[in-house]
Design a protein around this motif. Structure first.
Motif, PDB file in Angstrom:
ATOM      1  N   TYR A 142       0.840  -1.194   0.000  1.00  8.21           N
ATOM      2  CA  TYR A 142       0.000   0.000   0.000  1.00  8.21           C
ATOM      3  C   TYR A 142       0.877   1.246   0.000  1.00  8.21           C
ATOM      4  O   TYR A 142       1.752   1.400   0.850  1.00  8.21           O
ATOM      5  N   SER A 148       0.637   5.327   0.013  1.00  8.16           N
ATOM      6  CA  SER A 148      -0.172   6.527   0.217  1.00  8.16           C
ATOM      7  C   SER A 148       0.294   7.594  -0.778  1.00  8.16           C
ATOM      8  O   SER A 148       1.481   7.907  -0.837  1.00  8.16           O
ATOM      9  N   CYS A 186      -3.289   4.248  -2.081  1.00  9.50           N
ATOM     10  CA  CYS A 186      -4.327   4.567  -1.108  1.00  9.50           C
ATOM     11  C   CYS A 186      -4.313   6.065  -0.848  1.00  9.50           C
ATOM     12  O   CYS A 186      -3.263   6.708  -0.906  1.00  9.50           O
ATOM     13  N   TYR A 237      -6.828   9.614   0.987  1.00 12.11           N
ATOM     14  CA  TYR A 237      -7.960  10.074   1.795  1.00 12.11           C
ATOM     15  C   TYR A 237      -8.384  11.463   1.336  1.00 12.11           C
ATOM     16  O   TYR A 237      -7.665  12.419   1.587  1.00 12.11           O
ATOM     17  N   ALA A 262      -9.537   9.054  -1.819  1.00 11.86           N
ATOM     18  CA  ALA A 262      -8.722   8.655  -2.958  1.00 11.86           C
ATOM     19  C   ALA A 262      -9.227   9.202  -4.287  1.00 11.86           C
ATOM     20  O   ALA A 262      -8.448   9.374  -5.213  1.00 11.86           O
ATOM     21  N   TRP A 277      -6.586   9.932  -7.147  1.00 12.89           N
ATOM     22  CA  TRP A 277      -6.540   8.850  -8.135  1.00 12.89           C
ATOM     23  C   TRP A 277      -6.901   9.365  -9.521  1.00 12.89           C
ATOM     24  O   TRP A 277      -6.279   8.980 -10.508  1.00 12.89           O
ATOM     25  N   CYS A 336      -6.581   0.824  -6.345  1.00 12.05           N
ATOM     26  CA  CYS A 336      -6.769   2.034  -5.546  1.00 12.05           C
ATOM     27  C   CYS A 336      -7.671   1.712  -4.352  1.00 12.05           C
ATOM     28  O   CYS A 336      -8.693   1.042  -4.516  1.00 12.05           O
ATOM     29  N   MET A 337      -7.286   2.176  -3.166  1.00 13.31           N
ATOM     30  CA  MET A 337      -8.122   1.983  -1.985  1.00 13.31           C
ATOM     31  C   MET A 337      -8.382   3.330  -1.315  1.00 13.31           C
ATOM     32  O   MET A 337      -7.457   4.094  -1.070  1.00 13.31           O
ATOM     33  N   ASP A 338      -9.644   3.584  -1.038  1.00 21.35           N
ATOM     34  CA  ASP A 338     -10.057   4.833  -0.406  1.00 21.35           C
ATOM     35  C   ASP A 338     -10.143   4.644   1.104  1.00 21.35           C
ATOM     36  O   ASP A 338     -10.916   3.820   1.597  1.00 21.35           O
ATOM     37  N   MET A 339      -9.354   5.418   1.850  1.00 19.52           N
ATOM     38  CA  MET A 339      -9.343   5.298   3.310  1.00 19.52           C
ATOM     39  C   MET A 339     -10.675   5.721   3.928  1.00 19.52           C
ATOM     40  O   MET A 339     -11.066   5.202   4.976  1.00 19.52           O
ATOM     41  N   LEU A 362     -12.832   2.744   3.665  1.00 20.34           N
ATOM     42  CA  LEU A 362     -12.352   1.731   4.603  1.00 20.34           C
ATOM     43  C   LEU A 362     -12.856   2.036   6.012  1.00 20.34           C
ATOM     44  O   LEU A 362     -13.363   1.148   6.716  1.00 20.34           O
ATOM     45  N   PHE A 395      -3.675   5.200   7.345  1.00 16.92           N
ATOM     46  CA  PHE A 395      -3.993   3.930   6.699  1.00 16.92           C
ATOM     47  C   PHE A 395      -3.578   2.747   7.574  1.00 16.92           C
ATOM     48  O   PHE A 395      -4.359   1.812   7.778  1.00 16.92           O
TER      49      PHE A 395
END
Length: 195
Positions: free
Chosen positions: A10, A12, A109, A111, A113, A117, A138-141, A144, A186
């Motif tokens: 991951y 950031s 990742c 915040y 995202a 992104w 892609c991961m959105d905090m 999450l 994260f």
């Protein structure tokens, strides 16, 4: 017997831009920090200051939104003279992502995202023709946290999160500072059992 999934690394990422969308507006800086690695069901946090990337870019258009510039405090006129060429920066960034990821699949990742992104993926495709994160790595905090806290997404803001999840670092709107701060968030979210 199924092969175990490939680990995820991951990363950031935070960007600063001079408008709401890429193309008509420009990404002015990019900061990235390795947050941690997930092997199967075990997440290991990294020191977010140990492996970082930061560059300032030359604007790609004449259009900009003054309010967007005010957020980052970046000097657009200076970047027109001294900013790095976007193509060179994005090739360098892609190589850095591949190097720090090693045998793991890189996942961006952020915040939140969505904004970062959008610029990152557009710039990667426009200037290098490929993304080291693929088209969906892609991961959105914010999502999450909402999922773990069992809250509607629109009810989530950093100020509503338990203080122990937040980084002690200030959010400065400097892309590298914010990438490091969000890498800590994260890792805290990954360790948090949830509501």
């Amino acid at each position: 017997m199924a092969r175990p999934p490939r680990p995820s690394l991951y990363i950031s990422v935070d960007i600063e831009a001079d408008g709401p969308i890429p193309g008509p507006y420009s990404m002015l800086s990019i900061g990235a920090a390795v947050a941690g690695r997930q092997d199967a069901d075990a997440y290991t946090a990294a020191d977010p200051q140990a492996r970082t990337f930061y560059r300032e870019l030359r604007p790609i258009s004449e259009d900009f939104v003054p309010e967007a510039l005010a957020v980052s405090g970046l000097d657009r006129a200076r970047l027109l003279r001294e900013g790095a060429e976007p193509k060179a920066v994005l090739y360098e960034f892609s190589a850095w992502v591949r190097r720090v990821s090693g045998d793991a699949q890189p996942v961006m990742c952020g915040y939140p995202a969505a904004y970062d992104w959008t610029f990152l993926y557009w710039y990667l495709m426009r200037f290098t023709g490929a993304s080291p994160f693929g088209h969906s790595g892609c991961m959105d905090m914010k999502t999450l946290y909402a999922t773990k806290a069992r809250l509607p997404l629109r009810a989530v803001a950093k100020r509503t999160m338990p203080p122990e999840l937040l980084s002690r670092r200030r959010h400065t709107h400097h892309a590298l500072d914010d990438a490091i701060e969000q890498a800590e968030l994260f890792s805290n979210l990954m360790a948090w059992p949830g509501a």
